[in-house]
Enzyme design. Structure first.
Site, PDB file in Angstrom:
ATOM      1  N   GLY A 225      29.712  14.756  50.682  1.00  0.00           N
ATOM      2  CA  GLY A 225      31.142  14.964  50.845  1.00  0.00           C
ATOM      3  C   GLY A 225      31.919  13.669  50.678  1.00  0.00           C
TER       4      GLY A 225
ATOM      5  N   ASP B 179      33.768  22.579  53.621  1.00  0.00           N
ATOM      6  CA  ASP B 179      35.219  22.505  53.880  1.00  0.00           C
ATOM      7  C   ASP B 179      36.064  22.657  52.610  1.00  0.00           C
ATOM      8  OD1 ASP B 179      34.435  22.032  56.437  1.00  0.00           O
ATOM      9  OD2 ASP B 179      35.172  19.977  56.562  1.00  0.00           O
TER      10      ASP B 179
ATOM     11  N   GLY C 107      36.500  23.105  59.535  1.00  0.00           N
ATOM     12  CA  GLY C 107      37.657  22.669  58.742  1.00  0.00           C
ATOM     13  C   GLY C 107      38.343  21.574  59.524  1.00  0.00           C
ATOM     14  N   ARG C 108      37.872  20.356  59.292  1.00  0.00           N
ATOM     15  CA  ARG C 108      38.297  19.198  60.080  1.00  0.00           C
ATOM     16  C   ARG C 108      39.716  18.773  59.682  1.00  0.00           C
ATOM     17  NH1 ARG C 108      36.196  15.334  63.082  1.00  0.00           N
ATOM     18  NH2 ARG C 108      34.506  16.702  63.674  1.00  0.00           N
TER      19      ARG C 108
ATOM     20  N   GLU D   4      38.992  24.373  63.167  1.00  0.00           N
ATOM     21  CA  GLU D   4      38.684  23.464  64.280  1.00  0.00           C
ATOM     22  C   GLU D   4      39.668  22.286  64.349  1.00  0.00           C
ATOM     23  OE1 GLU D   4      34.839  21.613  63.577  1.00  0.00           O
ATOM     24  OE2 GLU D   4      35.381  21.188  61.506  1.00  0.00           O
TER      25      GLU D   4
HETATM   26  O1  F6P Z   1      32.329  18.212  56.817  1.00  0.00           O
HETATM   27  C1  F6P Z   1      31.636  19.367  57.036  1.00  0.00           C
HETATM   28  C2  F6P Z   1      31.625  19.719  58.494  1.00  0.00           C
HETATM   29  O2  F6P Z   1      30.896  20.908  58.574  1.00  0.00           O
HETATM   30  C3  F6P Z   1      33.003  19.856  59.145  1.00  0.00           C
HETATM   31  O3  F6P Z   1      33.630  21.063  58.872  1.00  0.00           O
HETATM   32  C4  F6P Z   1      32.662  19.668  60.587  1.00  0.00           C
HETATM   33  O4  F6P Z   1      33.759  19.203  61.327  1.00  0.00           O
HETATM   34  C5  F6P Z   1      31.587  18.639  60.546  1.00  0.00           C
HETATM   35  O5  F6P Z   1      30.960  18.759  59.291  1.00  0.00           O
HETATM   36  C6  F6P Z   1      30.584  18.797  61.664  1.00  0.00           C
HETATM   37  O6  F6P Z   1      29.709  17.732  61.608  1.00  0.00           O
HETATM   38  P1  F6P Z   1      28.409  17.593  62.496  1.00  0.00           P
HETATM   39  O7  F6P Z   1      27.357  18.469  61.888  1.00  0.00           O
HETATM   40  O8  F6P Z   1      28.070  16.158  62.390  1.00  0.00           O
HETATM   41  O9  F6P Z   1      28.750  18.058  63.862  1.00  0.00           O
END
Ligand code: F6P
Length: 341
Positions: free
Chosen positions: A102, A127, A170-171, A222
């Site tokens: 990403g 995302d 969806g950060r 989120e």
């Molecule tokens: O960037 C992809 C993602 O799935 C985001 O939607 C999410 O906030 C993040 O990764 C979660 O990351 P982790 O697996 O480190 O908790």
């Protein structure tokens, strides 16, 4: 050619399909050698890699996750990789590195490329927020999972006359909330791009119940947050990778709606369920095409670029264009979705 491939950042359905496609194309069409670094850039820095041949990628097309393992890495360690790009390239005899990842991974890829490593990036993220490509693989799977969840939640919500608040990933961008919300027929969609007012959700839900409807579903990303002064919501700490640890908009919003409406509300946090398991057919095909084009780009010397989908065609775009900003949900896409609320 000796090709190095790695998967970095959060995993995503379709990663194995890229690894398989890169290996097949490289070996069968070009007689290349492919090595896979384990756990992303960490394996590159720590000398952990293995040879990939047709046997090692057999049976992985439909498998979720990544056979190579993935990891997030602190910026300082990514900088270390870039500072040692020349040595790393020589140590592994790499003619090209194909990092699949990403925004963070593509930023690291750009750093390595600037430092002299021949790089061809492949974008991935559920995302769908990478600039320069219409779609990333993984997104379709996440939307499919979230849509099925909304479909299922509607029947239980209706049985109990409840409000369901479904929190999806969806950060910074609300693509999953938007598309799963539309596909699942959610009654409200909240995305990070547009701060929401809980009072609007309350009036919409009250109006629904007054019309004799017995439930409502709100799909919230989120990273969504309320407009200033409309509702209490805390900001989370920043972790060592620079990501905010969200304090839980789904649960907070469900509590708020329950208090304001006097009706039961339940939060459902879909979390990593959206990222695990088998990729959809769409994601397998897109991932496979990206892998094929990455190998071709390497043979044409198109370094410092990543594969991208434009319409139905796969093209190459400069990594620089991909990392300048995230691709967020435009206002007109929200307006289209709202016409049915
Ligand atoms: O960037 C992809 C993602 O799935 C985001 O939607 C999410 O906030 C993040 O990764 C979660 O990351 P982790 O697996 O480190 O908790």
């Amino acid at each position: 050619m000796r090709i190095g491939v790695l998967t970095a950042g959060g995993d995503c359905p379709g990663l194995n399909a890229v690894i398989r496609s890169v290996t097949h194309r490289a070996l069968a069409a070009h007689g290349d050698e492919v090595i896979g670094f384990e756990d992303g850039f960490r394996g590159l820095l720590e000398g952990r890699y293995r040879s990939l041949d047709l046997d090692s990628v057999s049976g992985i097309l439909a498998r979720g996750g990544t056979i190579l393992g993935s990891a997030r890495l602190e910026r300082a360690r990514l900088r270390e990789a870039a500072d040692n790009a020349g040595e790393l390239r020589a140590e592994y005899g790499l003619d090209v590195l194909i990092p699949i990842g990403g925004e963070g991974t593509l930023t690291a890829a750009r750093m390595l490329s600037d430092a002299g490593m021949p790089v061809v990036g492949v974008p991935k993220t559920i995302d769908n927020d990478i600039n320069g490509t219409d779609r990333t693989f993984g997104f379709d799977t996440a939307v499919t999972v979230a849509t099925e969840a909304i479909d299922r939640l509607k029947t239980t919500a209706e049985s109990h006359q409840r409000v369901m608040v479904v929190e999806v990933m969806g950060r910074h961008a609300g693509w999953i909330a938007l598309e799963a919300g539309m596909a699942g027929g959610a009654h409200g969609i909240c995305v990070p791009e547009r701060p929401f007012d809980p009072a609007d959700l309350v009036s919409m839900i009250e109006e629904r119940f007054n019309r004799g409807k017995r439930f409502a579903v709100i799909c919230v990303a989120e990273g969504a947050h309320p407009a200033k002064g409309t509702m209490e919501y805390g900001v989370g700490e920043i972790d060592k990778f620079g990501h905010e640890r969200f304090t839980g908009i789904g649960a907070t919003l469900a509590r708020e709606l329950e208090a304001r409406l006097g009706k039961e509300a339940r939060p459902v946090i879909l979390g990593h369920v959206q990222r695990g398991g088998v990729p959809t057919a769409y994601d397998r095909v897109l991932a496979g095409r990206f892998g094929w084009h990455a190998v071709e780009a390497a043979h044409k010397g198109v370094f410092g670029h990543m594969t991208a989908l434009h319409g139905t065609r796969v093209t190459m775009v400069p990594l620089a264009d991909a990392i300048t900003h995230l691709k967020t949900v435009p206002e007109d896409r929200m307006q289209e979705a709202e016409s049915v609320f």
